[in-house]
Design an enzyme around this catalytic site. Structure first.
Site, PDB file in Angstrom:
ATOM      1  N   LYS A 103      -0.114  -3.099   5.268  1.00  0.00           N
ATOM      2  CA  LYS A 103      -1.106  -3.842   4.489  1.00  0.00           C
ATOM      3  C   LYS A 103      -0.469  -4.834   3.514  1.00  0.00           C
ATOM      4  CE  LYS A 103      -4.981  -2.337   3.138  1.00  0.00           C
ATOM      5  NZ  LYS A 103      -5.977  -1.661   2.273  1.00  0.00           N
ATOM      6  N   ARG A 160     -23.400  -9.764 -46.491  1.00  0.00           N
ATOM      7  CA  ARG A 160     -22.331  -8.973 -45.873  1.00  0.00           C
ATOM      8  C   ARG A 160     -22.984  -7.925 -44.982  1.00  0.00           C
ATOM      9  NH1 ARG A 160     -19.248 -11.017 -47.331  1.00  0.00           N
ATOM     10  NH2 ARG A 160     -17.933 -10.362 -49.043  1.00  0.00           N
ATOM     11  N   ASN A 199      -2.203  -6.304   0.506  1.00  0.00           N
ATOM     12  CA  ASN A 199      -3.414  -6.356  -0.320  1.00  0.00           C
ATOM     13  C   ASN A 199      -3.399  -7.567  -1.269  1.00  0.00           C
ATOM     14  OD1 ASN A 199      -4.541  -3.961   0.696  1.00  0.00           O
ATOM     15  ND2 ASN A 199      -3.259  -2.734  -0.661  1.00  0.00           N
ATOM     16  N   SER A 213       0.850  -1.189   0.000  1.00  0.00           N
ATOM     17  CA  SER A 213       0.000   0.000   0.000  1.00  0.00           C
ATOM     18  C   SER A 213       0.882   1.235   0.000  1.00  0.00           C
ATOM     19  CB  SER A 213      -0.907   0.003   1.235  1.00  0.00           C
ATOM     20  OG  SER A 213      -1.513   1.276   1.424  1.00  0.00           O
TER      21      SER A 213
END
Length: 500
Positions: free
Chosen positions: A292, A325, A294, A286
């Site tokens: 942290k 087409r 994550n 982080s």
């Protein structure tokens, strides 16, 4: 002192991989091999491969001079045709400027044989199939690695108990091996579906209105040889306005991505700080909170997969192709499929990394399970009582005891006898009201009532079940035989799929 922000000190590689100038987020979200196949050079190379194979197939059928086919092939390989062909939008297709540039790169007497008998859609559809064929080879390989990692987790944690959760709530005991077996089964199925769709990727050649008329009686022979030279399937007949093979591919890609999202979502939930049973093995820093970790791989899998349903829906919308087409339908597929392949490439690459490095906290899994005090086996206890009380009556009794045990845990009651049944707040009693704040929710601690205590204190339960029978009914390991059978089946199927 302000900390250094050099890449190496922040845990990132000091030498970053090359960045696609047209997409600054490609390195973050994608797989470089898939991105290369779907990029400008990948598409240009596929278009030139189609033109070369067409000339060679026509020469083999004696519809184009061999010398002309050789000159066209050399021009396709020479690098003289560049990505500048994509800058011309006046014809709604890069094929017209590509053919013009290619014609200028060959001798004058050969120019009439360039792109002979083909239409722009023949080259673009074939190039799209080549791009998809090359990109899906990487995705299938990523899925194979992810499946192997899931199989390893399945086998290693065959008997690792944890709480099964439904609708976000504790449900019943299961094993992490059974959870990983579910991941494995889904990945194997998705890989098998994508391999089948890849096998059906076919060359396109039909001429102006899909009749192969420019090639006379040699049309089907040319089509088959054209496909063979490119390593694509022979479609049997042109498919200018029959796009089911394209949607089968889109469906397989979206299904595979969704399967990986399930894995990533499970890991992100079980890896949350409040649960902490799983953890990604790498990344996840982080910029603001140094503590942290994550779930970076999970996040990037989910970010890629969020985009796949809309992309797949666009591919399905192109099924509506009028006459010989369509106007805008097949053109809408080029960029959309490229993006879909890129999303699936990135998701499969990240999922492989996620599963390979996944860390499992078996101790925390077991402590969470034990902290429920046997509550997760309430259904088994009700089943034991059903022969004596009837299924409905047994279920209602155990549901009441379970609710009282949960409330006791929530309120921090010290024993089953301390708990008052639902409706205990009497009018005029202001000391205990249901709408008053109560103790924070958490697992039972020392001295708190457990579900087993409520069972032991209930005369109806003890009249029909002995202590040993209650022990057996409340034992979380009772789920192991059934879970092991599922794990073994998933592993057997996986190994069978791996056999040549």
């Amino acid at each position: 002192m302000r900390p250094s922000s050099s890449p190496s000190e922040w845990g990132e590689p000091s030498i970053a991989p090359p960045v696609d100038a047209s997409d600054p987020f490609a390195v973050v979200f994608g797989d470089p091999r898939v991105d290369q196949a779907c990029g400008t050079d990948g598409w240009l190379g596929a278009m030139l491969d189609a033109e070369r194979a067409l000339a060679e197939a026509l020469a083999e059928a004696e519809l184009v001079p061999v010398a002309a086919a050789k000159a066209i092939g050399e021009a396709c390989r020479s690098g003289g045709v560049t990505s500048a062909v994509f800058a011309h939008a006046s014809s709604a297709s890069p094929v017209v400027p590509l053919v013009n540039t290619l014609a200028e790169a060959v001798p004058l007497e050969v120019r009439g044989w360039v792109h002979y008998g083909a239409t722009s859609q023949d080259i673009m559809d074939t190039a799209m199939m080549l791009v998809a064929h090359r990109a899906t080879a990487v995705i299938v390989d990523n899925l194979a690695h992810a499946a192997e990692a899931a199989a390893s987790l399945t086998e290693r944690h065959r008997d690792t108990l944890l709480i099964g959760r439904t609708l976000g709530q504790h449900a019943a005991p299961t094993t992490f091996g059974a959870v990983a077996a579910g991941w494995l089964s889904g990945i194997d199925a998705a890989r098998d579906q994508l391999r089948s769709a890849r096998f059906e990727l076919a060359a396109q050649l039909g001429g102006p209105v899909g009749t192969l008329e420019p090639y006379g009686t040699q049309g089907l022979r040319v089509l088959a040889d054209f496909a063979h030279r490119l390593g694509l399937a022979d479609p049997g007949l042109p498919w200018h306005t029959e796009r089911t093979r394209v949607t089968r591919l889109a469906s397989a890609l979206a299904t595979g991505a969704g399967t990986l999202a399930k894995v990533a979502h499970d890991v992100s939930v079980l890896g949350s700080s409040d649960v902490g049973e799983l953890r990604e093995g790498s990344g996840g820093g982080s910029s603001a909170m140094p503590h942290k970790h994550n779930p970076a791989d999970s996040v990037l899998v989910l970010a890629n997969v969020r985009r796949t349903p809309g992309l797949a829906a666009t591919m399905f919308a192109a099924l509506e192709s009028e006459l010989q087409r369509p106007a805008g339908a097949w053109q809408s597929e080029w960029q959309t499929l490229s993006q879909l392949l890129r999303c699936c490439g990135g998701a499969s690459s990240r999922a492989s990394s996620l599963l390979s490095g996944l860390r499992v906290d078996t101790g925390r899994m077991r402590s969470h399970l034990d902290a429920t005090g046997g509550l997760l086996r309430a259904g088994a206890v009700a089943d034991q009582l059903a022969p004596a009380l009837g299924r409905r009556e047994a279920h209602e009794l155990i549901a009441d005891l379970a609710a009282r045990a949960e409330t006791a845990t929530f309120d921090g009651q010290s024993s089953a006898a301390d708990h008052k049944p639902p409706g205990w707040a009497q009018l005029g009693d202001q000391s205990e009201r249901p709408d008053q704040p109560s103790a924070p929710h958490g697992p039972p601690g020392a001295g708190q009532a457990t579900f087993r205590e409520f069972l032991d204190a209930d005369p109806t339960v003890t009249a029909h079940l002995t202590a040993a029978e209650l022990d057996a009914a409340c034992d979380p390991t009772a789920c192991l035989p059934a879970a092991r059978a599922l794990v073994d089946r998933a592993l057997a199927r996986h190994r069978a799929q791996e056999e040549p």
